[in-house]
Structures are given as structure tokens and as C-alpha cells.
Design a protein around this motif. Structure first.
Motif, PDB file in Angstrom:
ATOM      1  N   UNK A  75       0.839  -1.207   0.000  1.00 32.10           N
ATOM      2  CA  UNK A  75       0.000   0.000   0.000  1.00 32.10           C
ATOM      3  C   UNK A  75       0.868   1.249   0.000  1.00 32.10           C
ATOM      4  N   UNK A  76       1.938   1.237   0.782  1.00 27.13           N
ATOM      5  CA  UNK A  76       2.847   2.368   0.799  1.00 27.13           C
ATOM      6  C   UNK A  76       3.413   2.593  -0.602  1.00 27.13           C
ATOM      7  N   UNK A  77       3.843   1.505  -1.259  1.00 25.65           N
ATOM      8  CA  UNK A  77       4.405   1.610  -2.605  1.00 25.65           C
ATOM      9  C   UNK A  77       3.372   2.182  -3.572  1.00 25.65           C
ATOM     10  N   UNK A  78       2.153   1.658  -3.553  1.00 28.44           N
ATOM     11  CA  UNK A  78       1.104   2.165  -4.450  1.00 28.44           C
ATOM     12  C   UNK A  78       0.846   3.647  -4.214  1.00 28.44           C
ATOM     13  N   UNK A  79       0.786   4.046  -2.958  1.00 25.10           N
ATOM     14  CA  UNK A  79       0.492   5.441  -2.613  1.00 25.10           C
ATOM     15  C   UNK A  79       1.638   6.385  -2.966  1.00 25.10           C
ATOM     16  N   UNK A  80       2.857   5.875  -3.044  1.00 23.97           N
ATOM     17  CA  UNK A  80       4.028   6.722  -3.264  1.00 23.97           C
ATOM     18  C   UNK A  80       4.724   6.473  -4.601  1.00 23.97           C
ATOM     19  N   UNK A  81       4.069   5.741  -5.483  1.00 19.68           N
ATOM     20  CA  UNK A  81       4.667   5.426  -6.774  1.00 19.68           C
ATOM     21  C   UNK A  81       4.724   6.690  -7.638  1.00 19.68           C
ATOM     22  N   UNK A  82       5.915   7.099  -8.060  1.00 19.57           N
ATOM     23  CA  UNK A  82       6.005   8.282  -8.927  1.00 19.57           C
ATOM     24  C   UNK A  82       5.245   8.055 -10.231  1.00 19.57           C
ATOM     25  N   UNK A  83       4.703   9.111 -10.783  1.00 17.20           N
ATOM     26  CA  UNK A  83       3.870   8.975 -11.986  1.00 17.20           C
ATOM     27  C   UNK A  83       4.634   8.314 -13.135  1.00 17.20           C
ATOM     28  N   UNK A  84       5.953   8.610 -13.270  1.00 14.41           N
ATOM     29  CA  UNK A  84       6.719   8.011 -14.371  1.00 14.41           C
ATOM     30  C   UNK A  84       6.945   6.513 -14.179  1.00 14.41           C
TER      31      UNK A  84
END
Length: 192
Positions: A75-84
Motif C-alpha cells: 500500500x505504501x508503494x502504491x500510494x508513493x509510486x512516482x507517476x513516471x
């Protein structure tokens, strides 16, 4: 399952600490992996996706499947995934020894600072073999079984010889050991 061996998700900020780059140099790791234009990487035990994000930037195109057993990490990764990185780094919920992805798909499966947490390493190593295409590589980096400034307790660390033996038993060949990281074992094996 010995919970004290598992990384505590409440400490996930440690996984994103840029100081890790001082002793886990992603450029050096990528160079030693010696991949030829990879299209699919699988990061087992990805945590917050620290290396998945870095390695995705090294590919012309392609995807990194960032797999973890922790919903909190994913969840942390999904929430903080850079747009690129959207569509290039894909969070995947896995079980301890099972990754819900197709066989023979990856150019590289890698595990960084995970091996010492595994209760049954042979199972995930066989799973890595299943996920790799012929000629694909498994890369394992884990803490040396010696005192280091960082890292897990010494008693749960695994020797380089034990990791190599487990990789051979799982079916990997042409295992190369790199003595280039100050605190870590670094092994690469191939699916033949």
C-alpha cells in the motif's frame, strides 16, 4: 513462522533511507547482473520498492513486479509510486513461497536483504526458478554473517556457502559470487 526474523513494516522508513546507496550501490549491482536489454524483472521481498524503482529506470522499457507479503508495504508503494513509474513498477501481493505470476516470464528475479528472513528458502528459490525464462538470472544479496554497522541480528544471518548450496539444490547453475559489497553477500545464478 518466526516473526522476529521478519522486517517490521513499522520501520519502513529505513528501507527508503538514501544512506543504503552507500553500501548497496544499485549501479554496481546492475552492472554485475550483466543483463542484456531485460524486459521483466521480479523483485521478491520488494518492501517499499526501493530497488524496483531504481532498476526500472535502468531499463529502456519493461516492467518490474515488486512482490511482497506485507499489505502495508505494498500500500505504501502504491500510494508513493512516482507517476513516471506507474505501469512500469507493479506491486504484487505474494505468499511466503508463492508468487502469483506466470512461469518462464522474467529475465531477472532478485532478492535483496530477504534471505535471512526465509523459513524455507528452498521453496522460494524453486519459485524463482519457475518464474525465470531459460537463461534468466537469480540475484541474491543478503547480509554477511559477521558484525556490520547495520543489519539484522547475527544469529539469523546466512553464510554465503549456505546460500550457494541452496541455489544449486534449487537448480541454478553457473553461480558467481561477487565480493564487491562491504556488508553483503552477492550471488548470481542462472536458469539453464
Amino acid at each position: 513462522m518466526s516473526e522476529f526474523k521478519k522486517f517490521d513494516p513499522r520501520k519502513l522508513d529505513k528501507l527508503n533511507d538514501p544512506k543504503r546507496l552507500e553500501y548497496l550501490n544499485p549501479d554496481l549491482i546492475w552492472e554485475k547482473a550483466a543483463l542484456k536489454d531485460p524486459s521483466i524483472l521480479i523483485d521478491i521481498g520488494a518492501g517499499t520498492g526501493f530497488f524496483a524503482l531504481l532498476f526500472s529506470k535502468k531499463m529502456k522499457k519493461g516492467k518490474v513486479y515488486a512482490c511482497d507479503i506485507s499489505d502495508e508495504m505494498l500500500l505504501w508503494l502504491e500510494d508513493n509510486l512516482p507517476s513516471e513509474s506507474k505501469g512500469r513498477v507493479i506491486p504484487v501481493r505474494m505468499e511466503e513461497s508463492s508468487v502469483p505470476l506466470s512461469e518462464d516470464m522474467a529475465d531477472l528475479v532478485y532478492m535483496i536483504n530477504l534471505h535471512h528472513e526465509l523459513e524455507q528458502p528452498q521453496k522460494i528459490l524453486r519459485e524463482a526458478l519457475r518464474l525465470l525464462r531459460r537463461g534468466g538470472k537469480l540475484l541474491i544479496i543478503d547480509w554477511k554473517k559477521e558484525q556490520t554497522p547495520e543489519g539484522p541480528p547475527l544469529e539469523i544471518r546466512v553464510t554465503e556457502e549456505a546460500i550457494e548450496s541452496q541455489m544449486l539444490k534449487a537448480g541454478f547453475r553457473d553461480i558467481v559470487k561477487y565480493a564487491v559489497l562491504p556488508y553483503h553477500h552477492f550471488l548470481v545464478g542462472e536458469k539453464v
